[in-house]
Design an enzyme around this catalytic site. Structure first.
Site, short mmCIF file in Angstrom:
data_model
loop_
_atom_site.label_atom_id
_atom_site.label_comp_id
_atom_site.label_asym_id
_atom_site.label_seq_id
_atom_site.Cartn_x
_atom_site.Cartn_y
_atom_site.Cartn_z
N HIS A 44 3.27 -63.28 -13.63
CA HIS A 44 3.90 -63.32 -12.32
C HIS A 44 5.00 -64.37 -12.26
O HIS A 44 5.94 -64.25 -11.46
CB HIS A 44 2.84 -63.58 -11.25
N TYR A 58 -2.56 -63.09 -3.70
CA TYR A 58 -3.88 -62.91 -4.30
C TYR A 58 -4.87 -63.89 -3.69
O TYR A 58 -6.04 -63.55 -3.48
CB TYR A 58 -3.81 -63.06 -5.81
N GLU A 76 -3.00 -56.31 -1.82
CA GLU A 76 -3.84 -56.69 -2.96
C GLU A 76 -5.33 -56.59 -2.65
O GLU A 76 -6.16 -56.58 -3.54
CB GLU A 76 -3.52 -58.13 -3.38
N HIS A 126 -3.83 -49.88 -4.26
CA HIS A 126 -2.40 -49.88 -3.90
C HIS A 126 -1.94 -48.45 -3.59
O HIS A 126 -1.24 -48.22 -2.61
CB HIS A 126 -1.56 -50.43 -5.07
N HIS A 163 1.34 -55.25 -18.21
CA HIS A 163 0.69 -55.78 -17.00
C HIS A 163 0.54 -54.64 -16.00
O HIS A 163 1.51 -53.95 -15.65
CB HIS A 163 1.49 -56.94 -16.39
N ALA A 164 -0.69 -54.45 -15.50
CA ALA A 164 -0.99 -53.30 -14.63
C ALA A 164 -0.17 -53.35 -13.35
O ALA A 164 0.03 -54.42 -12.78
CB ALA A 164 -2.48 -53.29 -14.31
N HIS A 184 -8.54 -51.66 -8.26
CA HIS A 184 -7.51 -52.52 -7.64
C HIS A 184 -6.19 -51.78 -7.54
O HIS A 184 -5.57 -51.68 -6.48
CB HIS A 184 -7.34 -53.80 -8.48
N GLU A 185 -5.77 -51.16 -8.66
CA GLU A 185 -4.47 -50.46 -8.68
C GLU A 185 -4.51 -49.22 -7.80
O GLU A 185 -3.56 -48.92 -7.08
CB GLU A 185 -4.10 -50.08 -10.12
C1 LIG Z 1 -3.84 -56.38 -11.25
C2 LIG Z 1 -2.76 -56.95 -10.88
C3 LIG Z 1 -1.54 -56.14 -10.55
SE1 LIG Z 1 -1.01 -56.29 -8.73
C4 LIG Z 1 -2.62 -58.45 -10.84
O1 LIG Z 1 -1.57 -58.93 -11.21
N1 LIG Z 1 -3.63 -59.25 -10.39
C5 LIG Z 1 -4.91 -58.82 -9.83
C6 LIG Z 1 -5.70 -60.09 -9.64
C7 LIG Z 1 -4.79 -61.25 -9.81
C8 LIG Z 1 -3.52 -60.71 -10.48
C9 LIG Z 1 -3.44 -61.16 -11.93
O2 LIG Z 1 -3.73 -60.35 -12.81
O3 LIG Z 1 -3.08 -62.35 -12.16
ZN LIG Z 2 -2.34 -55.66 -7.10
#
Ligand SMILES: C=C(C[SeH])C(=O)N1CCC[C@H]1C(=O)O
Ligand SMILES: [Zn+2]
Length: 598
Positions: free
Chosen positions: A480, A490, A378, A354, A320-321, A350-351
């Protein structure tokens, strides 16, 4: 003018900031070692390191409480004391703290190493979420295959952690209570420091919901065109496995199935990236160049030396990024199992957003090296992506051969963005609606899955592809949830990024609020605007040194979250959808599901 004792207090906070930074740096090295190599050894090192730091943090917290910091005149000093006055998980007895951290690490590891069998070739049993299953959900138009992977992934992830989660909830609540919060929901919401925050979020959702209902009804009709009555009930919830994403949280990957004017479809960015031989590194350099074009920072040398930007072949990692601030002012990294495709190009932005925040607040005292609130953090990269994804910009960087600016193309472009941004909002909301309910014991562990699907039906209008049971634990199939990362950030981001985008576009001379039709907001590209970049940088440099309304005002002139920027952006699409759905007689909304969760 300092009250007496304020001078020593400032010396204590300076000491705390330095020591806290040292411990954070040390702790992040251990966390990184584990996240990028999921071995028992690395887990134990990480857990021991965290216990060592908990000891230090608790000692300093006892020291801190001797200072009458609420009486101090210096607001900065008071704010730093306030931040450090919340001890966090070290408030637990250390055996419970170890148990909590072991539960979280084990759930995250089970999720990250889950493997499923191929839907046809039973000998192939080692398909991972990234890249295999993610790419299947992007490309496959085979409902049986998608159903197989949807169900199998949940069997190997969520189902495995149902009991872990129950124990985690009780311990997370205990942390909250020991920090003088009523439950973990209030503890998590403290990050927004806004007393009616949940009401504000509920109001934003009510404002946006009519638009969501419209895109939902339209997408359901187009999926029905594709898959027929067998798979899609035109008046019912949408089956979750048909939306191009493992969690049905964004629908941009089925754009080809729902494009309003197919004859005006633009070439697929993924195909163009591959045709031009883009490497992962070149994708990151492309993102970096957008930020430097705004007079923002390039990635430091350590970033390129120490990041993990592709999935290693020889070990298990958390794919997971994520972006990492090692809190020494120099070491900033991204960990991502990047693939060469359009979705990952935007995740890279997105990354990197951060990391831009990290770089801008790196000279703040340690206590203030956070976003104004988690939603701000975010929103940075996504705000930039709103410019990057425009046909105008993709043309500028050679990823789109020509740009046609007519009404149909505009609707197509808005649909593409809407499939990501509008579709996401109910999911972004319900993730923590479920967790707040669980922490507040309004959702008992016997009903975890039933209540999850109740919220998925009520807010998203989706249903599982087949019956579920309470042996399943579908929330646990989302990163998450198992990694204990709050999610309302988010939802906040997907609303405020349009406020940021509008403000930066005005600053860049790309949008005039007094004459919105002259330069439509959805065509704005702030690329190379130093004015826009400086406006953004000045807000980022605040870190968490001010309450978030100050940061919001610094960039937008407003002090509150406001859905009007998003609604104005999508206004042409909403009008088109209302007309289109009326024409085809769509039911706007959905009937109950026939799928049971018993
Ligand atoms: C890219 C990330 C790392 Se902060 C992320 O978890 N995001 C970005 C968008 C929503 C959420 C997800 O993947 O569920
Ligand atoms: Zn993020």
């Amino acid at each position: 003018q300092d009250t007496d004792g304020e001078v020593e207090a400032r010396q204590f906070i300076d000491f705390l900031n330095k020591e806290h930074g040292r411990h954070l740096n040390d702790g992040y090295h251990a966390e990184w070692a584990y996240a990028t190599n999921l071995t028992e050894h690395n887990l134990n090192v990480k857990l021991n390191k965290s216990l060592e730091h908990a000891t230090f943090t608790k000692e300093q917290w006892k020291e801190l409480n001797k200072y009458p910091w609420q009486t101090y005149s210096d607001p900065d000093l008071r704010r730093q004391f306030k931040i450090y006055s919340v001890l966090g998980s070290p408030a637990l007895e250390f055996d419970k703290l170890q148990k909590l951290e072991k539960l979280e690490s084990d759930m995250e590891s089970i999720y990250s190493t889950a493997k499923v069998s191929h839907h046809k070739d039973k000998n192939k049993t080692n398909l991972s979420l990234e890249p295999e299953l993610t790419e299947i959900f992007i490309k496959s138009r085979d409902p049986e295959a998608l159903h197989h992977y949807w169900t199998e992934f949940r069997k190997q992830s969520g189902k495995q952690v149902r009991n872990h989660y129950k124990q985690y909830v009780d311990l997370e609540n205990e942390v909250a209570v020991k920090n003088n919060f009523t439950d973990a929901a209030e503890y998590w919401l403290d990050a927004y420091d806004t007393k009616d925050f949940r009401d504000q979020v509920a109001k934003l959702w009510e404002q946006i919901r009519p638009l969501y209902l419209q895109i939902h009804a339209y997408v359901r009709r187009r999926l029905h065109d594709k898959y027929g009555d067998k798979h899609v009930n035109r008046r019912g919830p949408i089956p979750a496995h048909l939306l191009g994403n493992m969690w049905a949280q964004t629908w941009n990957n089925i754009y080809d199935l729902v494009v309003p004017y197919p004859e005006k479809t633009k070439p697929d960015v993924t195909a163009e990236l591959k045709r031009q031989g883009y490497t992962v590194n070149k994708m990151f350099r492309t993102a970096e160049e957008f930020f430097t074009s705004l007079n923002m920072s390039a990635m430091p040398p350590e970033f390129w030396e120490r990041s993990v930007l592709e999935k290693p072949k020889d070990r298990d990692i958390v794919c997971h990024a994520s972006a990492w601030d090692f809190h020494d002012g120099k070491d900033f990294r991204i960990k991502m199992c990047t693939r060469v495709n359009e979705e990952d190009l935007f995740t890279i932005h997105h990354e990197m957003g951060h990391v831009q925040y990290f770089l801008e607040y790196k000279n703040q005292p340690m206590a203030f090296r956070e976003g104004a609130n988690p939603g701000f953090h975010e929103a940075v990269g996504d705000t930039i992506s709103l410019s990057v994804q425009t046909p105008k910009h993709l043309h500028k960087i050679g990823l789109l051969s020509n740009v046609t600016n007519d009404k149909e193309s505009t609707i197509n472009d808005l649909m593409k963005t809407g499939l990501e941004k509008i579709a996401f909002l109910p999911f972004g909301y319900l993730m923590d609606l479920w967790r707040w309910g669980v922490f507040k014991k309004e959702i008992s562990h016997e009903d975890y899955n039933k209540h999850w699907w109740k919220l998925r039906h009520e807010y998203q209008g989706i249903e599982p592809p087949s019956h579920r049971s309470e042996d399943d634990f579908d929330p646990g199939a989302k990163y998450h949830i198992v990694a204990s990362v709050p999610y309302i950030r988010y939802f906040v981001s997907f609303v405020i990024q349009f406020q940021f985008h509008r403000a930066l576009c005005i600053k860049a001379g790309e949008f005039d609020p007094k004459n919105p039709s002259k330069q439509p907001l959805n065509e704005c590209d702030i690329y190379r605007s130093k004015e826009a970049g400086n406006l953004l940088k000045n807000m980022l440099a605040l870190g968490s040194s001010q309450p978030w309304p100050e940061a919001m005002e610094a960039i937008t002139g407003q002090r509150e979250m406001d859905a009007s920027a998003l609604l104005d952006y999508f206004e042409p699409l909403q009008k088109w959808l209302e007309k289109e759905n009326a024409k085809t007689g769509e039911l706007v909304g959905w009937e109950p599901t026939d799928k049971r969760v018993h």
